[in-house]
Each structure stands twice: as C-alpha cells, then as structure tokens.
Design an enzyme around this catalytic site. Sequence first.
Site, PDB file in Angstrom:
ATOM      1  N   HIS A   1      14.226 -58.405 -26.684  1.00 57.97           N
ATOM      2  CA  HIS A   1      15.502 -57.896 -27.179  1.00 57.97           C
ATOM      3  C   HIS A   1      15.374 -56.941 -28.361  1.00 57.97           C
ATOM      4  CE1 HIS A   1      16.383 -60.419 -30.873  1.00 57.97           C
ATOM      5  NE2 HIS A   1      15.400 -61.118 -30.352  1.00 57.97           N
TER       6      HIS A   1
ATOM      7  N   ALA B   1       9.791 -64.439 -29.319  1.00 57.63           N
ATOM      8  CA  ALA B   1       8.661 -64.258 -30.221  1.00 57.63           C
ATOM      9  C   ALA B   1       8.374 -65.504 -31.044  1.00 57.63           C
ATOM     10  CB  ALA B   1       8.932 -63.075 -31.148  1.00 57.63           C
ATOM     11  N   THR B   2       9.392 -66.267 -31.406  1.00 59.26           N
ATOM     12  CA  THR B   2       9.153 -67.471 -32.201  1.00 59.26           C
ATOM     13  C   THR B   2       8.256 -68.447 -31.451  1.00 59.26           C
ATOM     14  OG1 THR B   2      11.228 -67.255 -33.429  1.00 59.26           O
ATOM     15  CG2 THR B   2      10.264 -69.457 -33.290  1.00 59.26           C
TER      16      THR B   2
ATOM     17  N   THR C   1      10.030 -73.129 -15.654  1.00 61.69           N
ATOM     18  CA  THR C   1      10.323 -72.129 -14.635  1.00 61.69           C
ATOM     19  C   THR C   1      10.715 -70.801 -15.275  1.00 61.69           C
ATOM     20  OG1 THR C   1      11.119 -73.858 -13.149  1.00 61.69           O
ATOM     21  CG2 THR C   1      11.777 -71.593 -12.642  1.00 61.69           C
TER      22      THR C   1
ATOM     23  N   GLN D   1       8.694 -55.962 -34.216  1.00 60.22           N
ATOM     24  CA  GLN D   1       9.430 -54.763 -34.622  1.00 60.22           C
ATOM     25  C   GLN D   1       8.675 -53.473 -34.300  1.00 60.22           C
ATOM     26  OE1 GLN D   1      12.502 -54.804 -35.850  1.00 60.22           O
ATOM     27  NE2 GLN D   1      12.731 -56.998 -36.212  1.00 60.22           N
TER      28      GLN D   1
ATOM     29  N   ASN E   1      10.274 -56.836 -40.686  1.00 58.84           N
ATOM     30  CA  ASN E   1      11.630 -56.839 -40.134  1.00 58.84           C
ATOM     31  C   ASN E   1      12.708 -56.542 -41.160  1.00 58.84           C
ATOM     32  OD1 ASN E   1      10.853 -59.524 -41.141  1.00 58.84           O
ATOM     33  ND2 ASN E   1      12.893 -60.160 -40.490  1.00 58.84           N
TER      34      ASN E   1
ATOM     35  N   CYS F   1      17.772 -63.967 -39.055  1.00 53.63           N
ATOM     36  CA  CYS F   1      17.258 -65.332 -38.914  1.00 53.63           C
ATOM     37  C   CYS F   1      17.515 -66.171 -40.156  1.00 53.63           C
ATOM     38  CB  CYS F   1      15.762 -65.300 -38.618  1.00 53.63           C
ATOM     39  SG  CYS F   1      15.335 -64.314 -37.177  1.00 53.63           S
TER      40      CYS F   1
END
Length: 376
Positions: free
Chosen positions: A204, A78-79, A240, A185, A157, A322
């Site tokens: 994840h 997501a970042t 890739t 979230q 979050n 984080c």
Amino acid sequence: MAGAAPIYLDYQATTPLAPEAYAAMQPWLGGPDSAGSWANPHSSHSMGRKAAATVELARSQIDALMPQGGRVIFTSGATEAINLAIRGALPALAPRRRIVTVTTEHAAVRDTCLWLERQGFEVMLLPVHPDGLVDLDAARSAITGETALLAAMLVNNEIGVIQPVDVLADMAQSVGARFLCDAVQGYGRVTLPHAADMIAITAHKIHGPKGIGALWVRDGMEIEPLIHGGGQEQGLRSGTLSPALCAGFGAAARLAAALADVDAAHVAQLRDRAIALFEGWQVNGSLGQRYPGNLNLQRDGLDVARLISEVRGVAFSAGSACASGSGRPSHVLTALGLSSAQVRSSIRLGFGRYTTIDEIERAAHLIGDAANRQTG
C-alpha cells in the site's frame, strides 16, 4: 451533496490505489460471475492451480525490483515481514545476541528489538546527526563480532532521509552479521541495497492494496517461521494467500518499475514547488540526502494538532500514522535534537504520482493562511 474530498498529502501513511492494481484484483475478488476465481491457490485442482499461477506471476513482478539471488515471501504487511526477519533469523545466528538498529527506525523494528531486549538480547540504538543521518562512527563501534543482526531503514517514514544502507550492510557483513533493510518507503522509488540479506516491503506504499506485504530473503538465509500451520508460503508463513491481494501488489510493482523515471521527475517538481511555497519554514532532516516526496516542515509557535483540525481541506499529518493518538512526541524528531515545542510545531507533507502542482499550491495556501492566523 457531499463536499469535495480533501487534497491528499499523506503518501507516507498510504498511497492511493492505482487503477491498474484495482483492475488486476477484480477478476480474483470472487463475485457470483467469477468463474471460480475464488479458488484456494494452495489447492491442487485446476481452479487452484490457476489461482496459484496468479500468485506466482505477482511474486515475479515484485521480485523484479529486488536484488538478484533471493526469494519473495508474502506476508500480511511490512510489520509482519519485519517481525519474521528479526525474530526468525536470530535462532540461526546464536550464540550472537546483539542487535543493532537506528534510533529513528519505525516502530515495527524499534519495538520488536526492544521486546527482544526484555528476552535477554542486547539491543543498541545508533544515534543520528541533526540531519537525521546515522552516526557511522557509532555504528562502527557497535557492530562487532558479537552482533547477530543490523536493521536499518532505507527511507525514513517521518522525515524522508535516505540512510547509507550499503555502507551499513558492508559493516554488518564484515563481522558475519546479517543486514535487514526496511524498504517500505523506498521500494520502487530508491535504489535498494544489493548487499542486504533481507528486505521488508508492503503494497500500500506503492499504490497497491492494504493487507499484503513481503519479505525478500537472500538465498542461503536460515529463518524460522513465526506463524505455524500449513506452511503454505514456502514453509515460513502459514495461511491461505489472497490471489486478489497478490495480483494487486504485483501490478503495483510492475507499474512502479515502468514509471520510475516519470514518477521521480514529477515528485522532484512537486518538492521544488512546495519548498518555494513554504518559504520561512524549517525543513527537518537532510534536504540533499532525502526522498523528495517527503517534506517534514517546522514553524515556531505552531500548534500542529490545531492546524490539522482547522485545515480540513488538506489531508496531512504530524508524523507517523502508526503512532497517531499515542500521545508520545515523535521519537524521530526528538532524535534530531528538536525540542518538545519544535516537535509539536512540525508537519509532514507526503505527495507522489497522483498529486498535481495545483493541489500543492492550494494546499500551501490553506495551510499557510491557517498558520499565519496562529502565529501572527
């Protein structure tokens, strides 16, 4: 013999890998008997085409939970998706140079915007009310014809508050600005804003693998790439792709769709039991406008760092993983008006599909006993 694993109550940091996602990944992990499943999905031979088909199936499974009229671009998480959205969209929105976001946003949005401020963009951080919900009057004043982009999180979050993202999207688009929703979230759990121009997600947080995320982009949006090279991912993201990670993400999204109602009822039951067990603790953030799998609780006089160290039988946190170790107090809880002492006495409990009522009860007992020893 090793001891039992702690009770896991940190679902906002990451979720356990679903068995179905693990099974979907296994054929593509490239073992000695994998019959060519290690092939590059961007190669034109038959092995590459087979890998590419797996990638595209996963893309369609993820897209099935998105609004209509857009496309899914795979990223490393997501970042990266958020950076691609914000920095990639701005060139086409020139000469507008105002970016509006909410003060309680995740660092992936907040720090990207503050970096852009140092590059000459105007950044406005919208305040929130004590319940964590954005001040809509402040938003109306900030979102003008000079605004290029508005970014807002669907589910916070740290405190689980659900922002009025549909209202914010309408505000942005009424003045010709673009709207980015960080749905990390909320994806697979909460209704997504159908008017969004871009939506960032990651695998994840929905029981998929780490290392893969996605940016959904509405048709007609112009975005410039951040990563240059072979242009493998629709010309917007070079590198890739991993069929294994894509397959795991797709399987997790498909499962989230299939179990949406069951998961929602289960998490609500866990939330109700937890609130009853933590009687006397203060809930940080709105309780009504909230994803039920996130409880941020505060108890006066508590030293949360000590509490986490002492309660080794439960995996829980003081806030965003984080920001762990940064030494900075939570900017989210601070924005709610909590004092430094109150921030330091707040814990976050996250639970979901694989959490049991028994685990909630045992965890509450362990945390409560340790808290009582501290506060008397």
